[in-house]
Structures are given as C-alpha cells and as structure tokens.
Write a protein that holds these residues in place. Structure first.
Motif, PDB file in Angstrom:
ATOM      1  N   TYR A 305     -10.983 -28.674  27.776  1.00 22.68           N
ATOM      2  CA  TYR A 305     -11.604 -27.580  28.533  1.00 22.68           C
ATOM      3  C   TYR A 305     -12.588 -26.807  27.655  1.00 22.68           C
ATOM      4  CZ  TYR A 305      -7.376 -28.517  31.276  1.00 22.68           C
ATOM      5  OH  TYR A 305      -6.355 -29.126  31.973  1.00 22.68           O
ATOM      6  N   VAL A 306     -12.205 -26.553  26.413  1.00 26.14           N
ATOM      7  CA  VAL A 306     -13.085 -25.830  25.491  1.00 26.14           C
ATOM      8  C   VAL A 306     -14.348 -26.630  25.218  1.00 26.14           C
ATOM      9  CG1 VAL A 306     -13.315 -24.943  23.133  1.00 26.14           C
ATOM     10  CG2 VAL A 306     -11.207 -24.533  24.419  1.00 26.14           C
ATOM     11  N   ASN A 307     -14.203 -27.935  25.014  1.00 27.74           N
ATOM     12  CA  ASN A 307     -15.366 -28.782  24.745  1.00 27.74           C
ATOM     13  C   ASN A 307     -16.313 -28.827  25.939  1.00 27.74           C
ATOM     14  OD1 ASN A 307     -14.386 -29.352  22.192  1.00 27.74           O
ATOM     15  ND2 ASN A 307     -13.483 -31.303  22.785  1.00 27.74           N
ATOM     16  N   LEU A 308     -15.759 -28.903  27.141  1.00 29.56           N
ATOM     17  CA  LEU A 308     -16.597 -28.876  28.343  1.00 29.56           C
ATOM     18  C   LEU A 308     -17.356 -27.557  28.435  1.00 29.56           C
ATOM     19  CD1 LEU A 308     -14.148 -30.450  30.946  1.00 29.56           C
ATOM     20  CD2 LEU A 308     -16.350 -31.417  30.266  1.00 29.56           C
ATOM     21  N   PHE A 309     -16.651 -26.460  28.161  1.00 29.82           N
ATOM     22  CA  PHE A 309     -17.273 -25.145  28.248  1.00 29.82           C
ATOM     23  C   PHE A 309     -18.389 -25.010  27.212  1.00 29.82           C
ATOM     24  CE2 PHE A 309     -17.511 -20.593  27.220  1.00 29.82           C
ATOM     25  CZ  PHE A 309     -17.715 -20.066  28.485  1.00 29.82           C
ATOM     26  N   ILE A 310     -18.129 -25.393  25.967  1.00 29.77           N
ATOM     27  CA  ILE A 310     -19.147 -25.298  24.916  1.00 29.77           C
ATOM     28  C   ILE A 310     -20.356 -26.157  25.260  1.00 29.77           C
ATOM     29  CG2 ILE A 310     -19.655 -25.860  22.505  1.00 29.77           C
ATOM     30  CD1 ILE A 310     -16.753 -25.124  21.843  1.00 29.77           C
ATOM     31  N   THR A 311     -20.094 -27.371  25.736  1.00 30.87           N
ATOM     32  CA  THR A 311     -21.186 -28.285  26.077  1.00 30.87           C
ATOM     33  C   THR A 311     -22.088 -27.694  27.135  1.00 30.87           C
ATOM     34  OG1 THR A 311     -19.864 -30.236  25.510  1.00 30.87           O
ATOM     35  CG2 THR A 311     -21.732 -30.578  26.998  1.00 30.87           C
ATOM     36  N   MET A 312     -21.505 -27.116  28.184  1.00 29.75           N
ATOM     37  CA  MET A 312     -22.325 -26.586  29.265  1.00 29.75           C
ATOM     38  C   MET A 312     -23.005 -25.274  28.886  1.00 29.75           C
ATOM     39  SD  MET A 312     -22.263 -28.967  31.332  1.00 29.75           S
ATOM     40  CE  MET A 312     -23.353 -28.154  32.489  1.00 29.75           C
ATOM     41  N   VAL A 313     -22.374 -24.452  28.047  1.00 29.67           N
ATOM     42  CA  VAL A 313     -23.052 -23.246  27.566  1.00 29.67           C
ATOM     43  C   VAL A 313     -24.288 -23.626  26.764  1.00 29.67           C
ATOM     44  CG1 VAL A 313     -22.880 -21.293  25.983  1.00 29.67           C
ATOM     45  CG2 VAL A 313     -21.046 -21.731  27.603  1.00 29.67           C
ATOM     46  N   LEU A 314     -24.140 -24.598  25.867  1.00 33.68           N
ATOM     47  CA  LEU A 314     -25.286 -25.041  25.079  1.00 33.68           C
ATOM     48  C   LEU A 314     -26.311 -25.741  25.969  1.00 33.68           C
ATOM     49  CD1 LEU A 314     -23.506 -26.313  21.839  1.00 33.68           C
ATOM     50  CD2 LEU A 314     -24.758 -24.179  22.180  1.00 33.68           C
ATOM     51  N   GLY A 315     -25.833 -26.467  26.998  1.00 31.28           N
ATOM     52  CA  GLY A 315     -26.756 -27.059  27.954  1.00 31.28           C
ATOM     53  C   GLY A 315     -27.538 -26.008  28.712  1.00 31.28           C
ATOM     54  N   GLY A 316     -26.876 -24.919  29.079  1.00 35.52           N
ATOM     55  CA  GLY A 316     -27.580 -23.814  29.730  1.00 35.52           C
ATOM     56  C   GLY A 316     -28.593 -23.172  28.807  1.00 35.52           C
ATOM     57  N   LEU A 317     -28.198 -22.954  27.541  1.00 32.62           N
ATOM     58  CA  LEU A 317     -29.108 -22.347  26.576  1.00 32.62           C
ATOM     59  C   LEU A 317     -30.287 -23.259  26.280  1.00 32.62           C
ATOM     60  CD1 LEU A 317     -29.387 -19.785  24.877  1.00 32.62           C
ATOM     61  CD2 LEU A 317     -28.181 -20.960  23.028  1.00 32.62           C
ATOM     62  N   TRP A 318     -30.074 -24.583  26.338  1.00 33.44           N
ATOM     63  CA  TRP A 318     -31.187 -25.522  26.165  1.00 33.44           C
ATOM     64  C   TRP A 318     -32.236 -25.325  27.252  1.00 33.44           C
ATOM     65  CZ3 TRP A 318     -32.686 -29.459  29.605  1.00 33.44           C
ATOM     66  CH2 TRP A 318     -33.663 -30.328  29.130  1.00 33.44           C
ATOM     67  N   HIS A 319     -31.796 -24.991  28.459  1.00 36.50           N
ATOM     68  CA  HIS A 319     -32.740 -24.807  29.553  1.00 36.50           C
ATOM     69  C   HIS A 319     -33.608 -23.569  29.351  1.00 36.50           C
ATOM     70  CE1 HIS A 319     -30.353 -27.794  31.782  1.00 36.50           C
ATOM     71  NE2 HIS A 319     -31.399 -27.912  32.558  1.00 36.50           N
ATOM     72  N   GLY A 320     -33.099 -22.565  28.708  1.00 35.70           N
ATOM     73  CA  GLY A 320     -33.911 -21.371  28.533  1.00 35.70           C
ATOM     74  C   GLY A 320     -33.243 -20.343  27.652  1.00 35.70           C
ATOM     75  N   ALA A 321     -34.048 -19.599  26.892  1.00 38.22           N
ATOM     76  CA  ALA A 321     -33.542 -18.587  25.982  1.00 38.22           C
ATOM     77  C   ALA A 321     -33.356 -17.278  26.743  1.00 38.22           C
ATOM     78  CB  ALA A 321     -34.492 -18.411  24.808  1.00 38.22           C
ATOM     79  N   SER A 322     -32.280 -17.202  27.507  1.00 41.05           N
ATOM     80  CA  SER A 322     -32.011 -16.023  28.325  1.00 41.05           C
ATOM     81  C   SER A 322     -30.532 -16.002  28.667  1.00 41.05           C
ATOM     82  CB  SER A 322     -32.848 -16.057  29.608  1.00 41.05           C
ATOM     83  OG  SER A 322     -32.419 -15.088  30.530  1.00 41.05           O
ATOM     84  N   TRP A 323     -29.993 -14.793  28.840  1.00 39.08           N
ATOM     85  CA  TRP A 323     -28.579 -14.679  29.216  1.00 39.08           C
ATOM     86  C   TRP A 323     -28.325 -15.273  30.594  1.00 39.08           C
ATOM     87  CZ3 TRP A 323     -25.547 -14.252  25.436  1.00 39.08           C
ATOM     88  CH2 TRP A 323     -25.834 -13.446  24.354  1.00 39.08           C
ATOM     89  N   THR A 324     -29.331 -15.311  31.449  1.00 35.44           N
ATOM     90  CA  THR A 324     -29.132 -15.918  32.772  1.00 35.44           C
ATOM     91  C   THR A 324     -28.796 -17.397  32.638  1.00 35.44           C
ATOM     92  OG1 THR A 324     -31.521 -16.283  32.946  1.00 35.44           O
ATOM     93  CG2 THR A 324     -30.629 -14.282  33.968  1.00 35.44           C
ATOM     94  N   PHE A 325     -29.460 -18.101  31.715  1.00 29.38           N
ATOM     95  CA  PHE A 325     -29.170 -19.520  31.506  1.00 29.38           C
ATOM     96  C   PHE A 325     -27.814 -19.719  30.834  1.00 29.38           C
ATOM     97  CE2 PHE A 325     -33.847 -19.613  31.790  1.00 29.38           C
ATOM     98  CZ  PHE A 325     -33.984 -20.567  32.788  1.00 29.38           C
ATOM     99  N   VAL A 326     -27.460 -18.811  29.939  1.00 31.49           N
ATOM    100  CA  VAL A 326     -26.145 -18.901  29.300  1.00 31.49           C
ATOM    101  C   VAL A 326     -25.043 -18.774  30.347  1.00 31.49           C
ATOM    102  CG1 VAL A 326     -24.569 -17.794  27.668  1.00 31.49           C
ATOM    103  CG2 VAL A 326     -26.980 -18.061  27.078  1.00 31.49           C
TER     104      VAL A 326
END
Length: 465
Positions: A305-326
C-alpha cells in the motif's frame, strides 16, 4: 507545432516527400533532422536539451558497461539517472520548491527562475531512463549506435507527449526500415483522422465551455460546476488520446508502429483497471521503474500500500509542480491501495466484485472527480467546483443547459461512442471496406474538423508536462 495545425500538415507533407525518396539507410538522419526542426519550432533556444540528455544517457551506458563489478554498475546507473533528472528538476520544480515548500517556512515569495518549461522534458527524461535501465540490465541486448539512439529519442511523433517508448519498441524498427509505401499507410491515415476529430471537434470545442469556468474568479453555480467536472473528463481524454492517435497514425504513415496508449479507460471497473487503460506506457513505466524497485508487492501488504501511494504521489508530481497534482496523485494512490486491500480481504472473486455497470459508474466518477484537482489552477478553485453541486445555486440550471445545449450534445455523443474507441475497429474497417468508400468519409471528417477549428487549435494539454 501542433499535429492539428496547418503548419504541421505542411511540415509533414514536406517530410513525407523526402521520406519517399530517401533510401532506408538514410532515414535515421532524416528523422534526426526533421525532429530537430519540429522541436525547435516551439523554442529554438531549448533545442540543445534533448541532445544533452541523449549524450548523458549514451555516455552513461558506455560508462556502466565499462565496469565489471555489479555494485559498481549499480552505482554508475544511479549516477546516470540522477544526471538525466537534473534538468527536469531544475526547470520544473525549482520554483515549486522555492515558493510552495520553502516559501511558507522562510517567508520567500515569488518564483526564483520563472523560466518556460522545455517542451516534452518529462517525456524525454522518462524515455531515456527506460533506455539506460533496459540496456544496462540486459532487457535490450546491445547498445544501439549513437545515431539510432538519437533517432529513438527524437522521433517526432512521440517526442513531445509520448507514448513513452522502450528501446525494444522502436530501435529494431529504426534499424530495419520498411518500404516507403506500405500496407500500414492506409491504417495510419485512418487513425490520424480519428485523432484529429477527437482534438478539433471534441477537445477544443469542449474546452471553450470548460476553461472559462476554471479561470473565473467567482464561484461557479451548480450547473456550471457539473459542466466543468464532466466536460473536462471528456476534454482531457479526447485531447490526450487524440494526440496519441495522431502520433500513432503519423508513425504508421512512415512505417513505424508505436504502442497504443489508451484502451477505453472510462469503462474501467476499478482504479487499478483504469491505470491499465489510461496512459498505458506511463503506467507501465511507473510500475517497472518506480513501484517494483520500491519493493512492489513483495514485502507484505502494508508495504504494498505504501509503495502504491508513493508511486502515485510521484506520478502526480511528475505531471506538474503544484499541490493540486500532488493531491491528485495521492488520491489515486489511495484508490489503488484500497482495491488491493479489498482483494487481500475478500480475494479476487465475490463479494468484492459487483455488477459491472455499477463498478464502471463508481470508477468513472472516482476518476472524473479527481480530474478537478488535475485541472484546477489552485486548491481553492478545485474545492469550489467540487462543492458547488451540493452548496451552489441551482436556479437557472435549465436555462444554462439550454444555452449550452451544443456542448451537452457533444458530451452525449462522446459517451455513446467511447466504447467503440478501439484501434482494432479501425483495422477491421481497413480490411473490410474499400478505400473508395472510406476515403470520402475521411475527407468529410477532415472538412468538418477544419471548419470547426477555423484553422486554429488549442495546445495539447500534455504539452505542459
């Protein structure tokens, strides 16, 4: 230079003519030169960047190969990847870290760089990461020549917004070129046309109704919020899958087959299923180069679960440098973890399974509501739109719907056709129908798309990333 713009069509017509008269051995050079012109058209002052990153990747591979000790190879691989990511971090995240992370702590204000983001830098970085990792770990058996490697990176149909390619998916095709005119040409034309219609008829038209709602200072009414929520869900799909269709079609026109990036994602039955259908090459990249190296599902449920969460948070941050993407990425991570948790509790069969239509309905609305964070310029705007259907004003909703009937009809057409949005259907049409039947339809679709766009097109959404 947008695929949907007249200037690109002129560029590609010239490129295709040269492609026809160029012998196979010379086409790598043609790809490099043509793709450099394509990339420099946006901002010539950044044309050095993909070449620099290619030099780092190619030199890094040679450096890794020269080391015989496994631990030394791993260390050199890590250093090479860090060097590849430095330009992305510099251009994309410096202002975010300075203003949004350090700013509230130290009272810093405003951007420190305020530089335009190099076009496609995220996709270039991910493509070269796959290149370095796959070759260094033997997933691709040899180091391609520098010219072939450069053509692999710069190949203009995928250069700006993917699909994210691995060496095995493109390098062999570059080394063994097909005849200039081939059976895939007709299919490529059909796929490109589908993408053109998605972009100009659907995405660009819908954006004209959706964008003003997201950019307005005032809180939207309930009806406006619903249009923004559902409209952007259709807009981003038609925009990005339209780009991918055009990229795949263009590649087929010159004899190159690219992997599909979408498979009717809005009929997914779970968030896990969605990420197997949406931006497929990114999903596989995140799985193979981030989730699995973090430990994947090999170290117990909690770690999964932690690995999935980290992966998607970093995937969101890859899309854009903003808290909305995080937040967008984090909530998708929660959704994926929840599905895995339920499977761990109940197994893959019932009672986890529910009627398919209910599962599709729930998954679609989970994804669609999270798109609000992806699109909204600020967190406050995202919460405004998400709350408006519940606390906003419903008076005038019927009049608003009547005034925006054209976009509502377009959304209904999109919903009805989405289940058929599969390249396999295009292959069937190409096999069963004669060109004399299909080509007039293609010309009509082009005429409609160009008429609606009036010779102009909005920038593809994923060009921002």
């Amino acid at each position: 230079m947008l695929f949907s713009s007249p200037v690109f069509l002129l560029f590609f017509a010239a490129y295709f003519f040269v492609h026809l008269v160029t012998p196979p051995k010379g086409r790598i050079l043609l790809i490099i030169v043509g793709s450099t012109v394509f990339y420099a058209w946006w901002k010539a002052s950044y044309v050095w960047l993909p070449y620099l990153l290619m030099a780092i990747a190619y030199g890094g591979i040679l450096w890794i190969e020269s080391c015989k000790r496994p631990e030394g190879q791993r260390r050199r691989l890590a250093i090479t990847i860090i060097l590849l990511f430095l330009p992305l971090v510099f251009f994309k995240y410096t202002d975010f870290v300075y203003g949004d992370i350090l700013g509230p702590i130290f009272g810093l204000k405003g951007p420190i760089l305020n530089l335009p983001l190099p076009l496609g830098v995220s996709f270039i970085t991910f493509t070269l990461t796959a290149y370095v990792v796959d070759i260094s770990r033997g997933r691709y058996p040899r180091i391609p020549s520098l010219s072939t490697s450069t053509g692999y990176l710069l190949f203009f149909p995928h250069l700006i917004a993917g699909p994210i390619l691995r060496p095995v998916e493109l390098v062999p095709q570059l080394e063994h070129q097909r005849p200039a005119l081939h059976a895939r040409f007709y299919i490529g034309l059909l796929i490109f046309t589908v993408g053109l219609v998605k972009k100009l008829v659907f995405a660009d038209t819908i954006s004209g109704f959706v964008d003003p709602i997201y950019s307005a200072d005032a809180a939207p009414s309930a009806a406006q919020a619903l249009l923004a929520i559902y409209g952007f869900s259709a807009q981003i799909y038609c925009d990005f899958s339209g780009y991918t269709d055009m990229a795949i079609g263009l590649a087929l026109l010159i004899g190159i087959r690219l992997p599909n990036n979408f498979l009717r994602p809005y009929i997914s039955v779970s968030p896990v299923d969605f990420w197997r259908r949406w931006h497929i090459t990114l999903s596989f990249w995140l799985r193979d180069y981030l989730y699995i190296p973090l430990g994947g599902s090999r170290k117990g449920r909690i770690r999964t679960y932690v690995n999935l969460f980290i992966t998607m948070v970093l995937g969101g941050l890859w899309h854009g440098a903003s808290w909305t993407f995080v937040i967008w990425g984090a909530l998708h991570g929660v959704g994926l973890a929840f599905v895995h948790f339920m499977r761990g509790v109940f197994g893959r069969g019932r009672p986890l399974e529910m009627p398919r239509m209910i599962a599709i309905f729930l998954t679609f609305h989970f994804v669609t509501l999270l798109w609000v964070f992806f699109r909204a310029p600020t967190l406050s705007k995202a919460f405004q739109i998400l709350s408006a259907p519940f606390v906003g004003n419903w008076s005038g909703a019927v009049a608003y719907a009547s005034a925006n009937l054209s976009v509502l009809i377009l959304l209904a057409i999109f919903a009805a056709l989405h289940i058929f949005d599969d390249h396999r259907h295009i292959y069937v049409v190409a096999r069963r129908l004669r060109p004399a039947v299909v080509l007039p339809l293609v010309l009509v679709l082009w005429a409609v798309a160009m008429t609606l766009s009036q010779g102009a097109s909005t920038k593809f959404i994923y060009f921002e990333f």
